[in-house]
Design an enzyme around this catalytic site. Sequence first.
Site, PDB file in Angstrom:
ATOM      1  N   HIS A 263      -2.927  -0.911   3.437  1.00  0.00           N
ATOM      2  CA  HIS A 263      -3.337   0.489   3.360  1.00  0.00           C
ATOM      3  C   HIS A 263      -2.156   1.358   3.758  1.00  0.00           C
ATOM      4  O   HIS A 263      -1.397   0.986   4.647  1.00  0.00           O
ATOM      5  CB  HIS A 263      -4.526   0.767   4.293  1.00  0.00           C
TER       6      HIS A 263
ATOM      7  N   ASP B  61     -12.270  -1.738   0.547  1.00  0.00           N
ATOM      8  CA  ASP B  61     -12.664  -2.195  -0.775  1.00  0.00           C
ATOM      9  C   ASP B  61     -12.639  -3.709  -0.926  1.00  0.00           C
ATOM     10  O   ASP B  61     -13.034  -4.236  -1.955  1.00  0.00           O
ATOM     11  CB  ASP B  61     -11.799  -1.522  -1.848  1.00  0.00           C
TER      12      ASP B  61
HETATM   13  N1  CMC Z   1      -0.341  -7.845  -1.397  1.00  0.00           N
HETATM   14  C1  CMC Z   1       0.916  -8.309  -1.183  1.00  0.00           C
HETATM   15  N2  CMC Z   1       1.905  -7.565  -0.648  1.00  0.00           N
HETATM   16  C2  CMC Z   1       1.613  -6.307  -0.307  1.00  0.00           C
HETATM   17  C3  CMC Z   1       0.330  -5.767  -0.489  1.00  0.00           C
HETATM   18  C4  CMC Z   1      -0.679  -6.584  -1.038  1.00  0.00           C
HETATM   19  N3  CMC Z   1      -1.912  -6.120  -1.246  1.00  0.00           N
HETATM   20  N4  CMC Z   1       0.310  -4.474  -0.073  1.00  0.00           N
HETATM   21  C5  CMC Z   1       1.552  -4.222   0.370  1.00  0.00           C
HETATM   22  N5  CMC Z   1       2.346  -5.330   0.249  1.00  0.00           N
HETATM   23  C6  CMC Z   1       3.743  -5.472   0.662  1.00  0.00           C
HETATM   24  C7  CMC Z   1       4.686  -4.763  -0.282  1.00  0.00           C
HETATM   25  O1  CMC Z   1       5.131  -5.625  -1.303  1.00  0.00           O
HETATM   26  C8  CMC Z   1       5.782  -4.349   0.649  1.00  0.00           C
HETATM   27  O2  CMC Z   1       6.565  -5.489   0.941  1.00  0.00           O
HETATM   28  P1  CMC Z   1       8.163  -5.320   1.237  1.00  0.00           P
HETATM   29  O3  CMC Z   1       8.239  -4.494   2.491  1.00  0.00           O
HETATM   30  O4  CMC Z   1       8.632  -6.728   1.394  1.00  0.00           O
HETATM   31  O5  CMC Z   1       8.732  -4.634   0.032  1.00  0.00           O
HETATM   32  C9  CMC Z   1       5.046  -3.995   1.952  1.00  0.00           C
HETATM   33  O6  CMC Z   1       3.855  -4.802   1.917  1.00  0.00           O
HETATM   34  C10 CMC Z   1       4.661  -2.518   2.084  1.00  0.00           C
HETATM   35  O7  CMC Z   1       3.927  -2.132   0.922  1.00  0.00           O
HETATM   36  P2  CMC Z   1       3.962  -0.716   0.229  1.00  0.00           P
HETATM   37  O8  CMC Z   1       3.549  -0.866  -1.177  1.00  0.00           O
HETATM   38  O9  CMC Z   1       5.297  -0.075   0.527  1.00  0.00           O
HETATM   39  O10 CMC Z   1       2.873   0.065   1.068  1.00  0.00           O
HETATM   40  P3  CMC Z   1       2.166   1.382   0.618  1.00  0.00           P
HETATM   41  O11 CMC Z   1       1.731   2.065   1.859  1.00  0.00           O
HETATM   42  O12 CMC Z   1       3.022   2.144  -0.334  1.00  0.00           O
HETATM   43  O13 CMC Z   1       0.909   0.855  -0.234  1.00  0.00           O
HETATM   44  C11 CMC Z   1      -1.246   0.137  -0.865  1.00  0.00           C
HETATM   45  C12 CMC Z   1      -0.403   0.798   0.223  1.00  0.00           C
HETATM   46  C13 CMC Z   1      -2.733   0.258  -0.487  1.00  0.00           C
HETATM   47  C14 CMC Z   1      -1.042   0.859  -2.197  1.00  0.00           C
HETATM   48  C15 CMC Z   1      -0.821  -1.366  -1.001  1.00  0.00           C
HETATM   49  O14 CMC Z   1      -1.029  -2.006   0.232  1.00  0.00           O
HETATM   50  C16 CMC Z   1      -1.566  -2.086  -2.121  1.00  0.00           C
HETATM   51  O15 CMC Z   1      -1.146  -2.055  -3.263  1.00  0.00           O
HETATM   52  N6  CMC Z   1      -2.721  -2.769  -1.772  1.00  0.00           N
HETATM   53  C17 CMC Z   1      -3.534  -3.399  -2.792  1.00  0.00           C
HETATM   54  C18 CMC Z   1      -4.414  -2.350  -3.489  1.00  0.00           C
HETATM   55  C19 CMC Z   1      -5.566  -1.894  -2.613  1.00  0.00           C
HETATM   56  O16 CMC Z   1      -6.281  -2.681  -2.023  1.00  0.00           O
HETATM   57  N7  CMC Z   1      -5.790  -0.559  -2.589  1.00  0.00           N
HETATM   58  C20 CMC Z   1      -6.945   0.034  -1.900  1.00  0.00           C
HETATM   59  C21 CMC Z   1      -6.575   0.874  -0.730  1.00  0.00           C
HETATM   60  S1  CMC Z   1      -8.046   1.262   0.265  1.00  0.00           S
HETATM   61  C22 CMC Z   1      -8.966   2.307  -0.742  1.00  0.00           C
HETATM   62  C23 CMC Z   1      -8.376   3.653  -0.804  1.00  0.00           C
HETATM   63  O17 CMC Z   1      -8.443   4.398   0.207  1.00  0.00           O
HETATM   64  O18 CMC Z   1      -7.828   4.016  -1.864  1.00  0.00           O
END
Ligand code: CMC
Length: 428
Positions: free
Chosen positions: A307, A364
């Site tokens: 998240h 979710d």
């Molecule tokens: N699986 C594997 N690796 C992950 C995941 C995941 N679900 N989420 C983040 N990472 C890794 C990412 O690759 C990165 O690694 P590194 O530092 O080595 O490059 C690190 O963790 C940080 O990730 P980020 O993408 O920079 O983090 P963010 O804050 O931009 O993204 C997120 C947050 C929710 C978009 C992401 O965690 C994600 O894609 N999760 C899966 C989709 C999901 O479940 N979304 C629902 C969110 S809750 C409902 C809502 O409020 O919308």
Amino acid sequence: MSKTATLEIDGQKYEFPLITGTENEVAIDVKTLRGATGGITTIDPGYKNTGSCESGITFLNGEEGILRYRGYAIEDLAEKADFLEVAYLLIFGELPNKEQLDKFHADIKEESVVDDDIKKILDAFPKAAHPMGVLSSLTSALTAFNPSSVNVDSEEDMYKTVVKIMGKFPVLVAWTMRKKSGLPLNYGDNSLGYVENILKMMFEKPNEEYKQNEILVNALDKLLILHADHEQNCSTSTVRIVGSSHAGLFASLSSGISALWGPLHGGANQAVLEMLEAIKEDGGDTKKFMAKAKDKADPFRLMGFGHRVYKNFDPRAKIIKVAADEVLGDLGIEDPVLDIAKGLASEALSDEYFVKRKLYPNVDFYSGIIYRAMGIPVEMFTVMFALGRLPGWIAQWKEMRARKEPIGRPRQVYIGENYRAFKALDKR
Ligand code: CMC
């Protein structure tokens, strides 16, 4: 702590005030930055460090896993309030007393009919259309059927618009699902509670009386409360920014629905279920999918994990995990997909990659399992999220307009070509 921040560029110092929120969150107020520095801007893709507004609606502390609506803990609201009370709280700022709640509900019921011509629009969509696209279009179409613009300075006018959308939106949600299932478009029953009525509208069959199931009513009520607001997330920011151009509420909500659709945001609940199904089909080897999620060459992500804000745990996921167990237990459903989900969660919680990046199951991860147990088709999951988020979007839109916020218009750093002389077609 100093009440200003100092920025030094080429030996020149600039002072900016710090502003502190009621929960002691501190922000550097850079409103005067461009004027003072002769046009220097900040850059922050994804707005990870940028506060877009001051807001009094939802408080969220990602490190400590705190979520409060108007000061009330999400745990208390999920346990003690119903969705309509929470909607009133978010939109109007206080929990309603009995009289206010009854009036709110009665006024919503008065508005829970949509123009019959909406059916023609729905009819034109192919059955295979994704419900989120349909819902966004129908919500936008409401503007055409209710063209008078709301006077945001009139409490009465605002109230009328709020009850209008709170009444009509569940009809659109139910019809979106019924269209997909080939069921006739129906209406609810004004003697029912708000959530009971939604369930009846969604599931009633033409040849049998719909019987309410208290377990499902309570589960949906809780899910809607947990999704009702989440401060400046992608869809809410969209609603605020569209509204900041003084576009109407329904048009702004329609844009919010589109933003919610994506799998990185609300679309994650559908993506989670599809991922769990895929793991099941593949033989149930969770370790294989854990490895894929960690492999940087593989675009696969563990859906339902991580998240932007919660870096410890998602308080909504804690509540919903218990609810998922209860609902499945009460309904006597044994779902192998829930076992896969539990397996993945426990592996991720002790896996170095996930622990280091603070990736925990989010709301979710479990919501889809409950929706599935309720008999809601997978493609409708994000629509259910939108149903819950509606009061939050309304509250945020209303607050943005009441605070007379300027039009949202970020800056950029241009990295394209410098000036080039135009080349005639025959010279290219
Ligand atoms: N699986 C594997 N690796 C992950 C995941 C995941 N679900 N989420 C983040 N990472 C890794 C990412 O690759 C990165 O690694 P590194 O530092 O080595 O490059 C690190 O963790 C940080 O990730 P980020 O993408 O920079 O983090 P963010 O804050 O931009 O993204 C997120 C947050 C929710 C978009 C992401 O965690 C994600 O894609 N999760 C899966 C989709 C999901 O479940 N979304 C629902 C969110 S809750 C409902 C809502 O409020 O919308």
